[in-house]
Write a protein that holds these residues in place. Structure first.
Motif, PDB file in Angstrom:
ATOM      1  N   ASN A  95      23.038  36.862  22.158  1.00 46.36           N
ATOM      2  CA  ASN A  95      23.529  36.466  23.560  1.00 46.36           C
ATOM      3  C   ASN A  95      22.760  37.055  24.665  1.00 46.36           C
ATOM      4  OD1 ASN A  95      25.215  38.944  22.940  1.00 46.36           O
ATOM      5  ND2 ASN A  95      26.141  38.702  25.129  1.00 46.36           N
ATOM      6  N   PHE A  96      22.232  38.357  24.523  1.00 48.10           N
ATOM      7  CA  PHE A  96      21.366  38.821  25.262  1.00 48.10           C
ATOM      8  C   PHE A  96      20.087  38.083  25.862  1.00 48.10           C
ATOM      9  CE2 PHE A  96      17.240  41.448  26.252  1.00 48.10           C
ATOM     10  CZ  PHE A  96      17.906  41.844  27.323  1.00 48.10           C
ATOM     11  N   PHE A  97      19.472  37.392  24.938  1.00 47.02           N
ATOM     12  CA  PHE A  97      18.315  36.459  24.929  1.00 47.02           C
ATOM     13  C   PHE A  97      18.586  35.104  25.555  1.00 47.02           C
ATOM     14  CE2 PHE A  97      17.524  39.530  21.699  1.00 47.02           C
ATOM     15  CZ  PHE A  97      16.274  40.321  22.146  1.00 47.02           C
ATOM     16  N   GLU A  98      19.989  35.039  25.765  1.00 44.12           N
ATOM     17  CA  GLU A  98      20.042  33.555  26.608  1.00 44.12           C
ATOM     18  C   GLU A  98      19.594  33.788  27.805  1.00 44.12           C
ATOM     19  OE1 GLU A  98      24.177  33.148  26.115  1.00 44.12           O
ATOM     20  OE2 GLU A  98      24.339  32.677  23.795  1.00 44.12           O
ATOM     21  N   LYS A  99      19.746  35.033  28.401  1.00 46.54           N
ATOM     22  CA  LYS A  99      19.189  34.985  29.747  1.00 46.54           C
ATOM     23  C   LYS A  99      17.815  35.514  29.835  1.00 46.54           C
ATOM     24  CE  LYS A  99      20.645  37.503  33.992  1.00 46.54           C
ATOM     25  NZ  LYS A  99      21.480  38.355  34.627  1.00 46.54           N
ATOM     26  N   TYR A 100      17.361  36.187  28.703  1.00 48.19           N
ATOM     27  CA  TYR A 100      15.848  36.696  28.685  1.00 48.19           C
ATOM     28  C   TYR A 100      14.964  36.296  27.619  1.00 48.19           C
ATOM     29  CZ  TYR A 100      17.901  39.829  32.225  1.00 48.19           C
ATOM     30  OH  TYR A 100      18.647  40.252  33.427  1.00 48.19           O
ATOM     31  N   PRO A 101      14.968  35.150  27.313  1.00 48.90           N
ATOM     32  CA  PRO A 101      14.079  34.460  26.180  1.00 48.90           C
ATOM     33  C   PRO A 101      12.761  34.877  25.965  1.00 48.90           C
ATOM     34  CG  PRO A 101      14.400  32.743  27.938  1.00 48.90           C
ATOM     35  CD  PRO A 101      15.207  33.654  28.211  1.00 48.90           C
ATOM     36  N   GLU A 102      12.118  35.380  27.122  1.00 49.89           N
ATOM     37  CA  GLU A 102      11.011  35.824  27.003  1.00 49.89           C
ATOM     38  C   GLU A 102      10.697  37.008  26.359  1.00 49.89           C
ATOM     39  OE1 GLU A 102      12.577  37.661  30.858  1.00 49.89           O
ATOM     40  OE2 GLU A 102      12.634  35.675  29.655  1.00 49.89           O
ATOM     41  N   LEU A 103      11.735  37.769  26.055  1.00 51.05           N
ATOM     42  CA  LEU A 103      11.830  39.129  25.591  1.00 51.05           C
ATOM     43  C   LEU A 103      11.945  39.224  24.040  1.00 51.05           C
ATOM     44  CD1 LEU A 103      13.693  41.197  28.219  1.00 51.05           C
ATOM     45  CD2 LEU A 103      11.409  40.798  28.299  1.00 51.05           C
ATOM     46  N   LYS A 104      12.439  38.079  23.458  1.00 47.20           N
ATOM     47  CA  LYS A 104      12.704  37.913  22.157  1.00 47.20           C
ATOM     48  C   LYS A 104      11.622  37.944  21.273  1.00 47.20           C
ATOM     49  CE  LYS A 104      15.799  34.850  19.237  1.00 47.20           C
ATOM     50  NZ  LYS A 104      16.510  33.686  19.318  1.00 47.20           N
ATOM     51  N   GLY A 105      11.882  38.691  19.881  1.00 41.16           N
ATOM     52  CA  GLY A 105      10.891  38.742  18.952  1.00 41.16           C
ATOM     53  C   GLY A 105      11.364  38.249  17.782  1.00 41.16           C
ATOM     54  N   VAL A 106      11.365  38.990  16.650  1.00 45.47           N
ATOM     55  CA  VAL A 106      11.767  38.572  15.670  1.00 45.47           C
ATOM     56  C   VAL A 106      13.538  38.489  15.446  1.00 45.47           C
ATOM     57  CG1 VAL A 106      12.232  39.078  13.000  1.00 45.47           C
ATOM     58  CG2 VAL A 106       9.886  39.387  14.304  1.00 45.47           C
ATOM     59  N   THR A 107      14.207  37.527  14.786  1.00 48.52           N
ATOM     60  CA  THR A 107      15.490  37.685  14.547  1.00 48.52           C
ATOM     61  C   THR A 107      15.945  37.939  13.355  1.00 48.52           C
ATOM     62  OG1 THR A 107      15.812  35.756  16.316  1.00 48.52           O
ATOM     63  CG2 THR A 107      17.497  35.994  14.903  1.00 48.52           C
ATOM     64  N   GLU A 108      17.096  38.868  13.265  1.00 46.91           N
ATOM     65  CA  GLU A 108      17.863  39.270  12.025  1.00 46.91           C
ATOM     66  C   GLU A 108      19.190  39.117  12.396  1.00 46.91           C
ATOM     67  OE1 GLU A 108      16.751  42.851  10.308  1.00 46.91           O
ATOM     68  OE2 GLU A 108      14.912  42.322   9.713  1.00 46.91           O
ATOM     69  N   GLY A 109      19.731  38.327  11.616  1.00 39.89           N
ATOM     70  CA  GLY A 109      21.402  38.075  11.817  1.00 39.89           C
ATOM     71  C   GLY A 109      21.773  37.798  13.238  1.00 39.89           C
ATOM     72  N   ASP A 110      22.771  38.699  13.654  1.00 42.54           N
ATOM     73  CA  ASP A 110      23.163  38.443  15.084  1.00 42.54           C
ATOM     74  C   ASP A 110      22.298  39.323  16.138  1.00 42.54           C
ATOM     75  OD1 ASP A 110      25.164  36.760  14.246  1.00 42.54           O
ATOM     76  OD2 ASP A 110      26.436  38.501  13.753  1.00 42.54           O
ATOM     77  N   PHE A 111      20.958  39.652  15.882  1.00 42.43           N
ATOM     78  CA  PHE A 111      20.176  40.398  16.614  1.00 42.43           C
ATOM     79  C   PHE A 111      18.805  40.110  16.663  1.00 42.43           C
ATOM     80  CE2 PHE A 111      23.795  43.150  16.526  1.00 42.43           C
ATOM     81  CZ  PHE A 111      23.968  44.239  17.365  1.00 42.43           C
ATOM     82  N   ALA A 112      18.090  40.344  17.689  1.00 44.89           N
ATOM     83  CA  ALA A 112      16.493  40.083  17.906  1.00 44.89           C
ATOM     84  C   ALA A 112      15.994  41.053  18.232  1.00 44.89           C
ATOM     85  CB  ALA A 112      16.263  38.711  18.523  1.00 44.89           C
ATOM     86  N   SER A 113      14.679  41.551  18.010  1.00 43.06           N
ATOM     87  CA  SER A 113      13.882  42.741  18.606  1.00 43.06           C
ATOM     88  C   SER A 113      13.600  42.454  19.873  1.00 43.06           C
ATOM     89  CB  SER A 113      12.575  42.754  17.664  1.00 43.06           C
ATOM     90  OG  SER A 113      11.915  41.528  17.811  1.00 43.06           O
ATOM     91  N   LEU A 114      13.370  43.370  20.671  1.00 45.69           N
ATOM     92  CA  LEU A 114      12.846  43.111  21.900  1.00 45.69           C
ATOM     93  C   LEU A 114      11.163  43.467  21.694  1.00 45.69           C
ATOM     94  CD1 LEU A 114      14.839  45.717  24.264  1.00 45.69           C
ATOM     95  CD2 LEU A 114      14.346  43.200  24.446  1.00 45.69           C
ATOM     96  N   CYS A 115      10.621  42.486  21.712  1.00 46.01           N
ATOM     97  CA  CYS A 115       9.027  42.357  21.307  1.00 46.01           C
ATOM     98  C   CYS A 115       8.260  43.355  22.064  1.00 46.01           C
ATOM     99  CB  CYS A 115       8.438  40.745  21.584  1.00 46.01           C
ATOM    100  SG  CYS A 115       6.769  40.602  20.928  1.00 46.01           S
ATOM    101  N   THR A 116       7.456  44.156  21.473  1.00 49.11           N
ATOM    102  CA  THR A 116       6.904  45.021  22.065  1.00 49.11           C
ATOM    103  C   THR A 116       5.224  44.560  22.466  1.00 49.11           C
ATOM    104  OG1 THR A 116       5.967  45.780  19.658  1.00 49.11           O
ATOM    105  CG2 THR A 116       7.988  47.192  20.886  1.00 49.11           C
ATOM    106  N   SER A 117       5.099  43.542  22.078  1.00 50.49           N
ATOM    107  CA  SER A 117       3.990  42.844  22.585  1.00 50.49           C
ATOM    108  C   SER A 117       4.087  42.220  24.085  1.00 50.49           C
ATOM    109  CB  SER A 117       3.241  41.639  21.714  1.00 50.49           C
ATOM    110  OG  SER A 117       2.996  42.102  20.401  1.00 50.49           O
ATOM    111  N   ASN A 118       5.321  42.234  24.590  1.00 52.91           N
ATOM    112  CA  ASN A 118       5.659  41.676  25.913  1.00 52.91           C
ATOM    113  C   ASN A 118       5.371  42.824  26.741  1.00 52.91           C
ATOM    114  OD1 ASN A 118       7.615  41.504  28.251  1.00 52.91           O
ATOM    115  ND2 ASN A 118       7.909  39.468  27.261  1.00 52.91           N
ATOM    116  N   THR A 119       4.707  42.452  27.640  1.00 55.01           N
ATOM    117  CA  THR A 119       4.452  43.864  28.744  1.00 55.01           C
ATOM    118  C   THR A 119       5.586  44.295  29.517  1.00 55.01           C
ATOM    119  OG1 THR A 119       3.894  41.913  30.558  1.00 55.01           O
ATOM    120  CG2 THR A 119       1.877  42.997  29.151  1.00 55.01           C
ATOM    121  N   ASP A 120       6.856  43.464  29.930  1.00 51.01           N
ATOM    122  CA  ASP A 120       7.966  43.992  30.525  1.00 51.01           C
ATOM    123  C   ASP A 120       8.582  45.297  29.477  1.00 51.01           C
ATOM    124  OD1 ASP A 120       7.530  42.637  32.524  1.00 51.01           O
ATOM    125  OD2 ASP A 120       8.864  40.882  32.124  1.00 51.01           O
TER     126      ASP A 120
END
Length: 445
Positions: free
Chosen positions: A292-317
């Motif tokens: 649900n966090f990535f509904e507001k910040y989709p640009e930060l989303k990396g790999v998804t597992e279950g109900d969580f997704a990574s904060l992609c470290t290739s993203n400069t933010d």
């Protein structure tokens, strides 16, 4: 642990409990039913009144059943000591009670349990990565045949343990070792207080792992640290969850009291320095966020597992968040000795941490070594921006063999490598050819 000694801030992110599985609970072959297993398993670790209240019984009901089964008088421990047993309480009741009753047993709410399962050293994974379906356990007074069954258990106990089931002595209550290790019991040779350059750090036997920063001396009493120093230990380590130690830029609510935590950590490092012991922080970052966090910040989303997704470290933010967080910690805790990382652990962190980086639109075009080396470069930049002397140690736990050479070649020269010394050592046991994974006592490497 119990609410009186383990208080978590309410998280506004949707930290939810893992869904209950249709997988049935593990059968308890030594007991007639769940009630007797429940009483037996909780007798020495939960106050009797709480055992009773959770299933709608009276205290005297539980005591009668326990005594008929041959159990000794329950120990009398301060509530805060029972609070240290929260992992044991969860584990023993995982296949006996539904979530609601586990929370009642702990005096927790859903967010507290969800956080602990997620962030307390991968507890949910250690529990099998599923919650079996358990109906509510409701107390019913035992009938005559059940009372006879309880007496049979008692007779069995007497035959096996003629002196009774003694899990503690009257003068040595459960968890007494904490008081012993925390007390002044012997002098410390002055020669061991000399510093050396090779880190020899360890963790506490009774570390409050999930969020120890409200009272660090509860996990590491000074006299206990002196005992460690007297046998050559020159450092201790603590888990560091960045969003608890620094402001989380996308939702400050989950960082409540971060200033207090850093202030406490600063005081802690100052006191330990007096006895020649340094403090290291374990980083397993960045922590994955609920979907649900990535509904507001989709640009930060990396790999998804279950109900969580990574904060992609290739993203400069995300990189800026990590860098700024490390800088904040170092500036506020100038005596901090260093950080060590695990970048491919049970927790989902960077997109290649679970070897599934192809599932990220950015990291799919990058190698694991590029992503992992870059993560360490960002952490080191945070240290250097603070003009800190902190060491950065990269642990190779979880790296594939074919990643290692390329990761090491790409890491900044200032980054040290800590290796799992016994990994892949070939062994033969009972004629079976195998190899060591990790943490071997008889094949140290």
């Amino acid at each position: 642990m119990l609410a009186s000694s383990f208080i978590l801030p309410i998280l506004l992110l949707n930290w939810i409990l893992p869904p209950t599985s249709d997988t049935p609970p593990v059968y308890q072959p030594f007991f007639k039913d769940r009630l007797h297993a429940y009483i037996w398993f909780n007798w020495s670790i939960v106050p009797i009144e709480k055992i009773a209240d959770t299933i709608g019984a009276k205290k005297e009901d539980i005591i009668k059943i326990g005594k008929r089964m041959g159990l000794p008088d329950p120990p009398k421990l301060p509530r805060e000591k029972y609070g240290k047993l929260y992992c044991t309480i969860i584990r023993r009741n995982w296949h006996l009670l539904p979530y609601e009753q586990i929370m009642k047993l702990l005096d927790w709410n859903e967010e507290q349990l969800a956080y602990t399962l997620r962030e307390d050293d991968f507890l949910f994974i250690k529990l099998g990565s599923f919650k079996p379906k358990c109906d509510p356990l409701i107390f019913a007074s035992p009938d005559e045949s059940t009372i006879n069954y309880e007496k049979e258990i008692s007779e069995m106990v007497k035959s096996l343990f003629p002196e009774g089931v003694i899990s503690w002595k009257k003068d040595v209550p459960p968890l007494d070792f904490i008081d012993y290790l925390s007390a002044t019991t012997f002098p410390y040779p002055p020669e061991v207080l000399n510093s050396d350059n090779i880190p020899k750090f360890c963790s506490s036997y009774f570390l409050q792992y999930g969020d120890p920063y409200q009272n660090l001396f509860e996990s590491y009493p000074i006299e206990y640290v002196k005992k460690l120093r007297s046998i050559g230990v020159n450092g201790i380590w603590l888990q560091a969850v960045l969003y608890k130690l620094t402001p989380f830029p996308w939702d400050n609510s989950i960082s409540e009291d971060w200033e207090t935590r850093l202030k406490n950590l600063k005081t802690f490092t100052e006191e330990l320095k007096k006895i020649g012991v340094s403090v290291y922080l374990y980083l397993n970052e960045p922590r994955a966020m609920p979907l649900n966090f990535f509904e507001k910040y989709p640009e930060l989303k990396g790999v998804t597992e279950g109900d969580f997704a990574s904060l992609c470290t290739s993203n400069t933010d995300v990189q800026e968040y990590i860098k700024k967080s490390i800088k904040t910690i170092c500036e506020n805790v100038p005596l901090l000795a260093g950080f060590f990382t695990i970048s491919a652990s049970e927790n989902l962190t960077n997109c290649w941490s679970h070897h599934k980086g192809k599932g990220c639109p950015r990291c799919a075009n990058r190698t694991p070594s590029e992503v992992i080396a870059e993560l360490h470069t960002v952490i080191l930049e945070g240290i250097e921006l603070a003009k800190s002397n902190c060491r950065l140690i990269s642990w190779d736990w979880g790296w594939s063999d074919d990643w290692i050479e390329d990761i090491v070649s790409k890491l900044p020269q200032k980054v040290a490598i800590m290796s799992v010394s016994e990994w892949d050592i070939p062994i033969i046991r009972g004629g079976i050819v195998s190899s060591i994974g990790e943490y071997s006592l008889n094949e140290p490497g």
